[in-house]
Design an enzyme around this catalytic site. Structure first.
Site, mmCIF file in Angstrom:
data_model
loop_
_atom_site.group_PDB
_atom_site.id
_atom_site.type_symbol
_atom_site.label_atom_id
_atom_site.label_comp_id
_atom_site.label_asym_id
_atom_site.label_seq_id
_atom_site.Cartn_x
_atom_site.Cartn_y
_atom_site.Cartn_z
ATOM 1 N N SER A 49 0.478 -1.016 -0.027
ATOM 2 C CA SER A 49 -0.212 -0.059 0.048
ATOM 3 C C SER A 49 0.626 1.192 -0.190
ATOM 4 O O SER A 49 2.180 1.059 0.086
ATOM 5 C CB SER A 49 -1.332 0.199 1.385
ATOM 6 N N ASP A 81 -1.016 -1.557 -4.454
ATOM 7 C CA ASP A 81 -2.629 -1.479 -3.934
ATOM 8 C C ASP A 81 -2.943 -0.187 -3.547
ATOM 9 O O ASP A 81 -2.437 0.436 -2.305
ATOM 10 C CB ASP A 81 -2.433 -2.683 -2.320
ATOM 11 N N GLU A 133 -11.360 -0.012 -9.838
ATOM 12 C CA GLU A 133 -11.879 -0.102 -9.316
ATOM 13 C C GLU A 133 -13.486 1.007 -10.178
ATOM 14 O O GLU A 133 -13.058 2.057 -9.667
ATOM 15 C CB GLU A 133 -11.757 0.427 -7.957
HETATM 16 P P1 13P Z 1 -9.075 -6.351 4.147
HETATM 17 O O1 13P Z 1 -8.047 -6.065 5.117
HETATM 18 O O2 13P Z 1 -10.473 -5.610 4.914
HETATM 19 O O3 13P Z 1 -8.536 -7.838 4.035
HETATM 20 O O4 13P Z 1 -8.713 -5.406 2.876
HETATM 21 C C1 13P Z 1 -7.541 -5.700 2.004
HETATM 22 C C2 13P Z 1 -7.323 -4.624 0.498
HETATM 23 O O5 13P Z 1 -8.116 -4.899 0.141
HETATM 24 C C3 13P Z 1 -6.029 -4.295 0.135
HETATM 25 O O6 13P Z 1 -6.396 -3.703 -0.880
HETATM 26 O O1 G3H Z 2 -6.737 -1.796 1.582
HETATM 27 C C1 G3H Z 2 -6.095 -1.290 2.190
HETATM 28 C C2 G3H Z 2 -5.217 -1.726 2.403
HETATM 29 O O2 G3H Z 2 -5.496 -2.256 4.158
HETATM 30 C C3 G3H Z 2 -3.913 -1.353 2.952
HETATM 31 O O3 G3H Z 2 -4.044 -0.678 4.555
HETATM 32 O O4 G3H Z 2 -2.757 2.091 4.024
HETATM 33 O O5 G3H Z 2 -2.820 1.338 5.856
HETATM 34 O O6 G3H Z 2 -1.558 0.038 4.468
HETATM 35 P P1 G3H Z 2 -2.579 0.604 5.299
HETATM 36 ZN ZN ZN Z 3 -8.591 -2.607 -0.601
#
Ligand code: 13P
Ligand code: G3H
Ligand code: ZN
Length: 283
Positions: A49, A81, A133
């Site tokens: 992320s 992500d 998305e």
């Molecule tokens: P969760 O943390 O709910 O598993 O979601 C993960 C996610 O969608 C990362 O993009």
């Molecule tokens: O979908 C999102 C992920 O759970 C990322 O979370 O930004 O805290 O790493 P984060």
């Molecule tokens: Zn996500």
């Protein structure tokens, strides 16, 4: 070996299984995911992320993944992500990520198309695939009215327009999952998934998959989900391992023992998810 995310997802799409995209923030997380994928002989997607990149450093994450991929026989991909920051998206595309998600889900349809199309143009020129998305993930479904559901869940006809206008390689959809921990049990709109998959001959992605009963995830895979994002469940597993160390010995200070136990717990959860998604043995 490091491969393109598209290669992994096209195979999953054609053979009706899903590949887990597990978030990592440090070396122990990465090792837990890679060791699980090796044990299960499964392809895997390593998800970073924007916050994880800020924490660990982009170069460091890329370097760690390259070393892990070089020493491993399972196909793995490195994925950004929820890319919302233009600079981060460009840095990932230019520095070794094999795919990026452009998250334009907070825009209206045209705005989402505009930002997504721009990233697709740049990413594809660099051989990097793109996840877009459409729809917004929200809270637990029983708190969402039917009209709200129609406005935030992915509209199948709009999804087709979105995909054709942007040229994305995979599409993340909203069918009732939410990020983080659920207050109740999520109810997935499987009919909507069927309708979307009928219109779109491409890999479909499910976010917010932690805490979703494994039988529901299995059903989603059988109906066309090909990438399943898991963050919360693996973070919790890692943290549970760390707690276990301190419960047994509050004065423990050996970081290898502390993080090692976290890794062990996380690896087990990744194995369970891989088994459920149907990607075991597909490496
Ligand atoms: P969760 O943390 O709910 O598993 O979601 C993960 C996610 O969608 C990362 O993009
Ligand atoms: O979908 C999102 C992920 O759970 C990322 O979370 O930004 O805290 O790493 P984060
Ligand atoms: Zn996500």
């Amino acid at each position: 070996m490091l491969v393109t995310t598209d290669e992994i997802l096209q195979h999953a799409h054609k053979n009706m299984y899903a590949v887990g995209a597990f978030n990592f923030s440090n070396m122990e997380n990465l090792h837990a995911i890679v060791e699980a994928a090796e044990e299960m002989k499964s392809p895997v997607i390593l998800a970073a992320s924007q916050s994880a990149i800020k924490y660990a450093g982009l170069e460091c994450m890329v370097a760690m993944v390259r070393v892990a991929a070089k020493n491993s026989s399972v196909p793995m991909a490195l994925h950004l992500d929820h890319g919302t920051d233009y600079q981060t998206l460009i840095r990932c595309i230019a520095n070794g990520f094999t795919s990026v998600m452009i998250d334009g889900s907070h825009h209206d349809l045209q705005g989402n198309i505009d930002v997504t199309r721009e990233i697709v143009k740049i990413a594809h020129a660099a051989g990097v695939s793109v996840e877009g998305e459409l729809g917004r993930l929200s809270g637990v479904e029983d708190q969402i009215s039917v009209s709200e559901k129609d406005s935030i869940y992915t509209n199948p006809a709009e999804a087709k327009t979105f995909v054709e206008a942007t040229g994305i390689d995979s599409l993340a959809i909203a069918i009732g999952t939410a990020h983080g921990k659920y207050k109740g049990v999520p109810k997935l709109d499987f009919d909507r998934l069927v309708e979307i998959k009928k219109l779109l001959d491409m890999p479909i992605v499910l976010h917010g998959s932690s805490g979703v009963p494994l039988d529901d995830l299995k059903k989603a895979v059988s109906l066309g989900i090909n990438k399943i994002n898991i963050d919360t469940d693996v973070r919790q597993a890692f943290t549970d391992g760390v707690h276990e160390v301190f419960e047994a010995k509050p004065s423990e200070y050996c970081i290898r023992k502390i993080c090692g136990k976290g890794k062990e717990h996380m690896r087990k959860v990744v194995c369970e998810k891989i088994e459920c998604f149907g990607s075991a043995g597909k490496a």
